[in-house]
Scaffold this motif. Structure first.
Motif, mmCIF file in Angstrom:
data_model
loop_
_atom_site.group_PDB
_atom_site.id
_atom_site.type_symbol
_atom_site.label_atom_id
_atom_site.label_comp_id
_atom_site.label_asym_id
_atom_site.label_seq_id
_atom_site.Cartn_x
_atom_site.Cartn_y
_atom_site.Cartn_z
ATOM 1 N N LYS A 326 9.062 -8.145 -6.839
ATOM 2 C CA LYS A 326 9.006 -7.720 -5.442
ATOM 3 C C LYS A 326 8.491 -6.283 -5.339
ATOM 4 C CE LYS A 326 11.987 -7.024 -1.426
ATOM 5 N NZ LYS A 326 13.376 -7.124 -0.898
ATOM 6 N N VAL A 327 8.949 -5.433 -6.256
ATOM 7 C CA VAL A 327 8.558 -4.023 -6.230
ATOM 8 C C VAL A 327 7.080 -3.858 -6.572
ATOM 9 C CG1 VAL A 327 8.906 -1.800 -7.384
ATOM 10 C CG2 VAL A 327 10.874 -3.168 -6.686
ATOM 11 N N ILE A 328 6.567 -4.707 -7.459
ATOM 12 C CA ILE A 328 5.144 -4.633 -7.801
ATOM 13 C C ILE A 328 4.281 -4.888 -6.570
ATOM 14 C CG2 ILE A 328 3.310 -5.776 -9.102
ATOM 15 C CD1 ILE A 328 5.295 -6.186 -11.369
ATOM 16 N N LYS A 329 4.727 -5.805 -5.717
ATOM 17 C CA LYS A 329 3.963 -6.114 -4.509
ATOM 18 C C LYS A 329 4.158 -5.053 -3.433
ATOM 19 C CE LYS A 329 4.234 -11.123 -5.291
ATOM 20 N NZ LYS A 329 4.749 -12.416 -4.750
ATOM 21 N N ASN A 330 5.376 -4.558 -3.313
ATOM 22 C CA ASN A 330 5.693 -3.538 -2.306
ATOM 23 C C ASN A 330 6.453 -2.402 -2.991
ATOM 24 O OD1 ASN A 330 4.851 -4.920 0.296
ATOM 25 N ND2 ASN A 330 6.257 -6.449 -0.575
ATOM 26 N N ARG A 331 5.748 -1.316 -3.242
ATOM 27 C CA ARG A 331 6.351 -0.194 -3.965
ATOM 28 C C ARG A 331 7.617 0.298 -3.258
ATOM 29 N NH1 ARG A 331 2.477 3.251 -7.020
ATOM 30 N NH2 ARG A 331 0.565 2.052 -7.323
ATOM 31 N N ILE A 332 8.533 0.849 -4.062
ATOM 32 C CA ILE A 332 9.714 1.498 -3.503
ATOM 33 C C ILE A 332 9.255 2.748 -2.775
ATOM 34 C CG2 ILE A 332 11.834 2.728 -4.081
ATOM 35 C CD1 ILE A 332 12.149 0.851 -6.459
ATOM 36 N N SER A 333 9.615 2.870 -1.528
ATOM 37 C CA SER A 333 9.182 4.011 -0.719
ATOM 38 C C SER A 333 10.212 5.132 -0.792
ATOM 39 C CB SER A 333 8.974 3.587 0.737
ATOM 40 O OG SER A 333 8.564 4.695 1.513
ATOM 41 N N LEU A 334 9.731 6.310 -1.129
ATOM 42 C CA LEU A 334 10.552 7.527 -1.132
ATOM 43 C C LEU A 334 9.930 8.479 -0.113
ATOM 44 C CD1 LEU A 334 10.951 7.860 -5.008
ATOM 45 C CD2 LEU A 334 12.570 6.837 -3.395
ATOM 46 N N PHE A 381 -1.840 6.317 -12.649
ATOM 47 C CA PHE A 381 -1.772 7.606 -11.965
ATOM 48 C C PHE A 381 -2.592 7.605 -10.675
ATOM 49 C CE2 PHE A 381 -3.261 11.851 -10.991
ATOM 50 C CZ PHE A 381 -2.123 12.614 -11.106
ATOM 51 N N ILE A 382 -3.799 7.107 -10.727
ATOM 52 C CA ILE A 382 -4.708 7.190 -9.582
ATOM 53 C C ILE A 382 -4.133 6.507 -8.334
ATOM 54 C CG2 ILE A 382 -6.921 6.385 -8.683
ATOM 55 C CD1 ILE A 382 -7.205 8.907 -10.213
ATOM 56 N N PRO A 383 -3.678 5.241 -8.396
ATOM 57 C CA PRO A 383 -3.123 4.625 -7.176
ATOM 58 C C PRO A 383 -1.932 5.387 -6.614
ATOM 59 C CG PRO A 383 -3.566 2.962 -8.849
ATOM 60 C CD PRO A 383 -3.707 4.285 -9.516
ATOM 61 N N PHE A 384 -1.083 5.915 -7.515
ATOM 62 C CA PHE A 384 0.065 6.696 -7.046
ATOM 63 C C PHE A 384 -0.404 7.977 -6.362
ATOM 64 C CE2 PHE A 384 3.041 10.189 -7.752
ATOM 65 C CZ PHE A 384 4.192 9.682 -7.180
ATOM 66 N N ALA A 385 -1.357 8.684 -6.986
ATOM 67 C CA ALA A 385 -1.819 9.965 -6.451
ATOM 68 C C ALA A 385 -2.562 9.802 -5.134
ATOM 69 C CB ALA A 385 -2.706 10.662 -7.474
ATOM 70 N N MET A 386 -3.250 8.682 -4.963
ATOM 71 C CA MET A 386 -4.008 8.481 -3.726
ATOM 72 C C MET A 386 -3.091 8.408 -2.510
ATOM 73 S SD MET A 386 -7.119 8.611 -4.493
ATOM 74 C CE MET A 386 -7.861 8.019 -2.966
ATOM 75 N N ILE A 387 -1.854 7.983 -2.710
ATOM 76 C CA ILE A 387 -0.903 7.879 -1.597
ATOM 77 C C ILE A 387 -0.488 9.268 -1.115
ATOM 78 C CG2 ILE A 387 1.379 7.015 -0.920
ATOM 79 C CD1 ILE A 387 1.013 4.801 -2.995
ATOM 80 N N LEU A 407 -10.675 12.563 -16.269
ATOM 81 C CA LEU A 407 -9.981 13.752 -15.789
ATOM 82 C C LEU A 407 -10.678 14.331 -14.562
ATOM 83 C CD1 LEU A 407 -7.701 15.730 -16.091
ATOM 84 C CD2 LEU A 407 -9.050 16.986 -17.788
ATOM 85 N N ALA A 408 -12.000 14.363 -14.595
ATOM 86 C CA ALA A 408 -12.748 14.860 -13.437
ATOM 87 C C ALA A 408 -12.483 13.984 -12.214
ATOM 88 C CB ALA A 408 -14.237 14.904 -13.759
ATOM 89 N N ASP A 409 -12.413 12.683 -12.417
ATOM 90 C CA ASP A 409 -12.175 11.770 -11.306
ATOM 91 C C ASP A 409 -10.787 11.990 -10.714
ATOM 92 O OD1 ASP A 409 -12.827 9.762 -9.542
ATOM 93 O OD2 ASP A 409 -12.191 8.140 -10.865
ATOM 94 N N ILE A 410 -9.806 12.263 -11.560
ATOM 95 C CA ILE A 410 -8.457 12.548 -11.069
ATOM 96 C C ILE A 410 -8.467 13.796 -10.188
ATOM 97 C CG2 ILE A 410 -6.177 13.375 -11.795
ATOM 98 C CD1 ILE A 410 -6.356 11.502 -14.190
ATOM 99 N N LEU A 411 -9.121 14.854 -10.646
ATOM 100 C CA LEU A 411 -9.103 16.119 -9.915
ATOM 101 C C LEU A 411 -9.883 16.037 -8.607
ATOM 102 C CD1 LEU A 411 -9.491 18.607 -12.909
ATOM 103 C CD2 LEU A 411 -7.405 17.816 -11.784
ATOM 104 N N VAL A 412 -10.949 15.296 -8.611
ATOM 105 C CA VAL A 412 -11.747 15.148 -7.389
ATOM 106 C C VAL A 412 -10.928 14.486 -6.283
ATOM 107 C CG1 VAL A 412 -13.674 13.862 -6.386
ATOM 108 C CG2 VAL A 412 -14.013 15.159 -8.484
#
Length: 525
Positions: A326-334, A381-387, A407-412
């Motif tokens: 369930k959590v994979i489909k709908n992340r735990i919201s903090l 990391f990327i999907p989490f950071a995009m939020i 790494l460049a893509d993360i920072l951009v």
């Protein structure tokens, strides 16, 4: 017979090489003795005069003019952890502090005026019966600052007798402990070091439910540390009578679970959602396998600060669990989370299960033996950071090897970053992420990457690290009135050519360079 030189003229001997007569020689020896005595007297007088001079100079010393607050801060630096936090003083450190106050009245006044020195205290079970009044007196010197008390119940063997024999008295319900938590001083933060959750449950039964009217110290605790030496207490997954049911209304909870647990998937912490729902800060230190961390976080709707310490162990989330599906489909919201610290993390798998749209600070302190591949780190990391890309201002990553393009893509993708720390972060390809970012600036100067960056720290770099690309990138984005602080350090003693780095920016505005001298670290560690 008088042989003094006043009766024998020896002056001619000082101007010639004549051999003294026996009488002249005796007179000379007497003169030497007399002169030595006079010199000794003069030296004694000189020493006395020098002591008087030193006394008068000391009275004019600028140290005497230091405000008591400054002296108190100096003393306070003696009791500070390397991380910058004030030490929770044990018996030996308390004695050291008290000895400082015996030197003179000024020092004592300075210590008593430095309230933060008196707000932390560590006591052992054996010390409590010797004087709860002394504990109260210690804390009374902390003024209105919140008090922090750490009680080490299981100080010797981490083996309470009640674990094996219910008839034996539990250390945690020792009369002195109960009295401390019912009649002792009010404390904001309480840390209990005990054997098992069963011991903690015994204490809860003895204290009874929280009572807002009684104003007991236990009922006034807002921040609680619980350290368990072992977990020999079985609770079913649907058990309703948890040892945590009688907790006071906390805002911060810090759990340090035992390290000796091998099979933990079916063990439940059973912290009531009513406790978790109101927390603003939670710390979980655990090497347990399973979904314990997520089952707690799902109820932390108000939490603002989360720290998870994996101690280098993979949590191995149980992906077949319906809860995880369930959590994979709908992340735990903090929704209120602002600071997230992953410590000793072998991987960042946790990030795929949570979302924090208002996150301001993210600290990923990876373990030396991190298990995730660079692609896994990137993909989680990327999907989490995009939020949280619009709010994330502080990012620290410790120990990571990524392709430069990753790494460049993360920072951009993190335009709100103001402070970036990359410690022991290297690229596994020949290119540099900073070169890629510099090309981005050239192609779109009106919308450069990292548009809000104010501080860049590249720490514990390898000796062969080439800083030119980073220097060119910072030079390109540091356009007045924007200013960027750049800190550089190396794993070993920095190479000589790096000393020219500060000069690289001598004629350029907007960039300040600091060559940090960190303690040497073995590159293999």
């Amino acid at each position: 017979m008088d042989t003094k030189s006043t009766h024998i003229d020896i002056s001619h001997l000082f101007l010639t090489n004549e051999i003294p007569t026996p009488q002249e020689e005796a007179a000379i020896r007497q003169d030497i003795e007399d002169l030595g005595g006079k010199i000794s007297l003069l030296r004694t007088e000189l020493a006395a005069l020098e002591a008087q001079l030193q006394q008068r100079q000391h009275t004019l010393s600028s140290v005497r003019k230091l405000p008591l607050e400054v002296i108190g801060e100096i003393f306070g630096s003696l009791f500070v952890h390397p991380e910058g936090t004030t030490d929770i003083m044990d018996r030996d450190e308390r004695e050291e502090l008290l000895v400082l106050g015996l030197v003179c009245k000024g020092w004592r006044d300075a210590l008593l005026g430095s309230h933060r020195l008196w707000r932390f205290l560590h006591v052992r079970l054996s010390e409590i019966p010797l004087g709860i009044d002394k504990i109260a007196t210690w804390f009374s010197r902390s003024g209105n600052l919140p008090k922090v008390l750490e009680v080490n119940i299981d100080e010797w063997s981490h083996n309470c007798g009640c674990r094996y024999d219910p008839e034996k008295a539990c250390n945690l319900v020792d009369p002195s402990v109960v009295q401390l938590l019912t009649d002792g001083p009010i404390v904001y933060h309480l840390a209990l070091i005990c054997d098992t959750p069963k011991c903690f449950g015994n204490l809860m039964n003895r204290l009874g439910p929280p009572n807002a009217i009684s104003n007991r110290p236990w009922d006034c605790v807002k921040s609680l540390d619980l350290t368990f030496a072992s977990w020999e207490y079985r609770e079913g997954l649907n058990h309703h009578n948890s040892v945590f049911d009688s907790l006071p209304p906390l805002t911060a909870l810090h759990l340090y679970l035992p390290l000796d647990r091998t099979e933990t998937r079916e063990v439940s912490l059973n912290i009531p959602p009513a406790v978790l729902n109101v927390l603003t800060s939670i710390t979980i230190s655990s090497i347990w396998k399973g979904n314990h961390i997520l089952t707690l976080l799902q109820h932390c709707a108000c939490v603002e600060n989360v720290m998870v310490d994996f101690d280098g162990r993979d949590p191995m989330f149980h992906l077949e669990d319906p809860f995880i599906q369930k959590v994979i489909k709908n992340r735990i919201s903090l929704p209120r989370l602002q600071k997230l610290h992953l410590r000793g993390a072998p991987n960042v798998d946790l990030l795929q299960f949570i979302q924090a749209p208002k996150l301001v600070s993210l600290d990923i302190d990876r373990d030396d033996l991190s298990s995730d591949l660079e692609t896994t780190f990137f993909n989680f990391f990327i999907p989490f950071a995009m939020i949280c890309k619009g709010t994330l201002q502080h990012l620290r990553i410790y120990r990571l090897a990524l392709p430069a393009s990753y790494l460049a893509d993360i920072l951009v993708k993190l335009p709100a970053l103001t402070h970036l720390t990359l410690e022991r972060v290297t690229t596994i390809s020949g290119s540099s992420p900073w070169a890629i970012l510099s090309e981005t600036v050239l192609s779109a100067p009106s919308s450069p990457p990292l548009p809000n960056l104010r501080s860049l720290e590249l720490l514990q770099l390898p000796r062969d690290y080439i800083y030119d690309h980073a220097a060119r990138f910072l030079s390109a984005i540091a356009i007045s009135p924007r200013h960027v602080s750049w800190t550089v350090s190396y794993v070993k003693e920095r190479p000589v050519h790096v000393d020219h780095l500060q000069g690289w920016f001598n004629d350029k505005e907007g960039v300040s360079v600091y060559l940090a001298r960190l303690p040497e670290v073995d590159a293999a560690s």
